[in-house]
Design a protein around this motif. Structure first.
Motif, PDB file in Angstrom:
ATOM      1  N   ILE A   1       2.993   9.935  -9.695  1.00 49.05           N
ATOM      2  CA  ILE A   1       2.189  10.159 -10.902  1.00 49.05           C
ATOM      3  C   ILE A   1       1.453  11.491 -10.794  1.00 49.05           C
ATOM      4  O   ILE A   1       1.451  12.292 -11.736  1.00 49.05           O
ATOM      5  N   LEU A   2       0.819  11.755  -9.641  1.00 50.14           N
ATOM      6  CA  LEU A   2       0.092  13.017  -9.435  1.00 50.14           C
ATOM      7  C   LEU A   2       1.029  14.215  -9.546  1.00 50.14           C
ATOM      8  O   LEU A   2       0.718  15.198 -10.218  1.00 50.14           O
ATOM      9  N   PHE A   3       2.200  14.106  -8.902  1.00 48.25           N
ATOM     10  CA  PHE A   3       3.188  15.186  -8.952  1.00 48.25           C
ATOM     11  C   PHE A   3       3.666  15.404 -10.392  1.00 48.25           C
ATOM     12  O   PHE A   3       3.796  16.540 -10.848  1.00 48.25           O
ATOM     13  N   SER A   4       3.906  14.325 -11.135  1.00 41.79           N
ATOM     14  CA  SER A   4       4.344  14.423 -12.533  1.00 41.79           C
ATOM     15  C   SER A   4       3.279  15.088 -13.402  1.00 41.79           C
ATOM     16  O   SER A   4       3.589  15.913 -14.267  1.00 41.79           O
ATOM     17  N   VAL A   5       1.997  14.710 -13.188  1.00 37.27           N
ATOM     18  CA  VAL A   5       0.903  15.318 -13.949  1.00 37.27           C
ATOM     19  C   VAL A   5       0.831  16.811 -13.653  1.00 37.27           C
ATOM     20  O   VAL A   5       0.654  17.634 -14.567  1.00 37.27           O
ATOM     21  N   ILE A   6       0.989  17.220 -12.395  1.00 42.16           N
ATOM     22  CA  ILE A   6       0.955  18.646 -12.027  1.00 42.16           C
ATOM     23  C   ILE A   6       2.112  19.398 -12.679  1.00 42.16           C
ATOM     24  O   ILE A   6       1.931  20.469 -13.243  1.00 42.16           O
TER      25      ILE A   6
ATOM     26  N   LEU B   1       0.831  -1.210   0.000  1.00 41.08           N
ATOM     27  CA  LEU B   1       0.000   0.000   0.000  1.00 41.08           C
ATOM     28  C   LEU B   1       0.869   1.264   0.000  1.00 41.08           C
ATOM     29  O   LEU B   1       0.555   2.241  -0.669  1.00 41.08           O
ATOM     30  N   LYS B   2       1.957   1.248   0.747  1.00 42.50           N
ATOM     31  CA  LYS B   2       2.866   2.392   0.807  1.00 42.50           C
ATOM     32  C   LYS B   2       3.507   2.614  -0.559  1.00 42.50           C
ATOM     33  O   LYS B   2       3.637   3.746  -1.027  1.00 42.50           O
ATOM     34  N   LYS B   3       3.938   1.516  -1.252  1.00 43.80           N
ATOM     35  CA  LYS B   3       4.522   1.622  -2.580  1.00 43.80           C
ATOM     36  C   LYS B   3       3.514   2.189  -3.571  1.00 43.80           C
ATOM     37  O   LYS B   3       3.825   3.055  -4.372  1.00 43.80           O
ATOM     38  N   LYS B   4       2.268   1.660  -3.483  1.00 44.70           N
ATOM     39  CA  LYS B   4       1.219   2.142  -4.397  1.00 44.70           C
ATOM     40  C   LYS B   4       0.916   3.619  -4.130  1.00 44.70           C
ATOM     41  O   LYS B   4       0.707   4.392  -5.063  1.00 44.70           O
ATOM     42  N   ARG B   5       0.896   4.005  -2.861  1.00 35.69           N
ATOM     43  CA  ARG B   5       0.648   5.411  -2.505  1.00 35.69           C
ATOM     44  C   ARG B   5       1.792   6.285  -3.032  1.00 35.69           C
ATOM     45  O   ARG B   5       1.553   7.362  -3.584  1.00 35.69           O
ATOM     46  N   ASN B   6       3.016   5.832  -2.883  1.00 38.73           N
ATOM     47  CA  ASN B   6       4.172   6.593  -3.376  1.00 38.73           C
ATOM     48  C   ASN B   6       4.127   6.715  -4.897  1.00 38.73           C
ATOM     49  O   ASN B   6       4.425   7.770  -5.459  1.00 38.73           O
TER      50      ASN B   6
END
Length: 192
Positions: free
Chosen positions: A17-22, A7-12
């Motif tokens: 991905i979110l940071f890259s999209v921003i 879960l921690k890996k998936k969250r990271n």
């Protein structure tokens, strides 16, 4: 624990991905804005640096030739813009010179000085007074230099003290102030 690590890996990965999209979205917005506003920036820079304006109080303008003063004018207010190279003047007085002596003086409520043509246009309550007391009142006076004729337009009234008053609508004065002609219909009054 293994589930927590997954879960921690998936969250990271989701954060990455979110940071890259921003980041990609911000870069896209900046590049698009730069392309869209490039022409606006160029126009603003051209106007800012190429079109200079100045509002001036207590302005003195003088023209000299070979070290001798040809004319000078003083204005209470002036506005200059290099877009048309003309100085707009208010409440002005001045002198025309010949051999370092005043040949004629003038006053007007408004006027312009064209820096390119070296031309003075006086208007609104124009009064030109010669050294001998002869005076010319007119609506507009156009001076384009000593070698050119001076043009007087509108409600001309020439008074030679103790001799005559001549009125008309258009007049031509020699640039050296030696001779004046009224063109068209005139009215003349003589002193007795």
């Amino acid at each position: 624990m293994a589930v927590e690590k997954i879960l921690k890996k998936k969250r990271n990965i989701a954060y990455i991905i979110l940071f890259s999209v921003i980041i990609i979205g911000c870069l896209w917005a900046f590049i698009t804005a730069s392309i869209l506003t490039k022409s606006f920036k160029n126009k603003i820079i051209d106007k800012t640096y190429n079109n200079k304006e100045a509002n001036i109080e207590s302005l003195l303008v003088t023209e000299t030739q070979d070290g001798k003063k040809l004319w000078e004018l003083y204005a209470e207010k002036g506005m200059y813009t290099d877009a048309d190279n003309i100085v707009l003047l208010e409440d002005l007085i001045g002198n025309f010179y010949e051999d370092d002596t005043v040949k004629a003086s003038f006053k007007a409520d408004k006027g312009t000085y064209n820096n390119t043509k070296k031309q003075i246009i006086l208007y609104d309550n124009v009064l030109l007074v010669y050294y001998d007391g002869t005076n010319i009142a007119t609506d507009r006076l156009i001076y384009s230099g000593k070698q050119e004729d001076i043009i007087a337009l509108g409600n001309i009234r020439i008074e030679k003290p103790n001799e005559a008053i001549v009125m008309g609508n258009k007049g031509i004065l020699k640039g050296d102030f030696s001779d004046f002609h009224i063109i068209g219909r005139t009215k003349t009054q003589f002193y007795l």
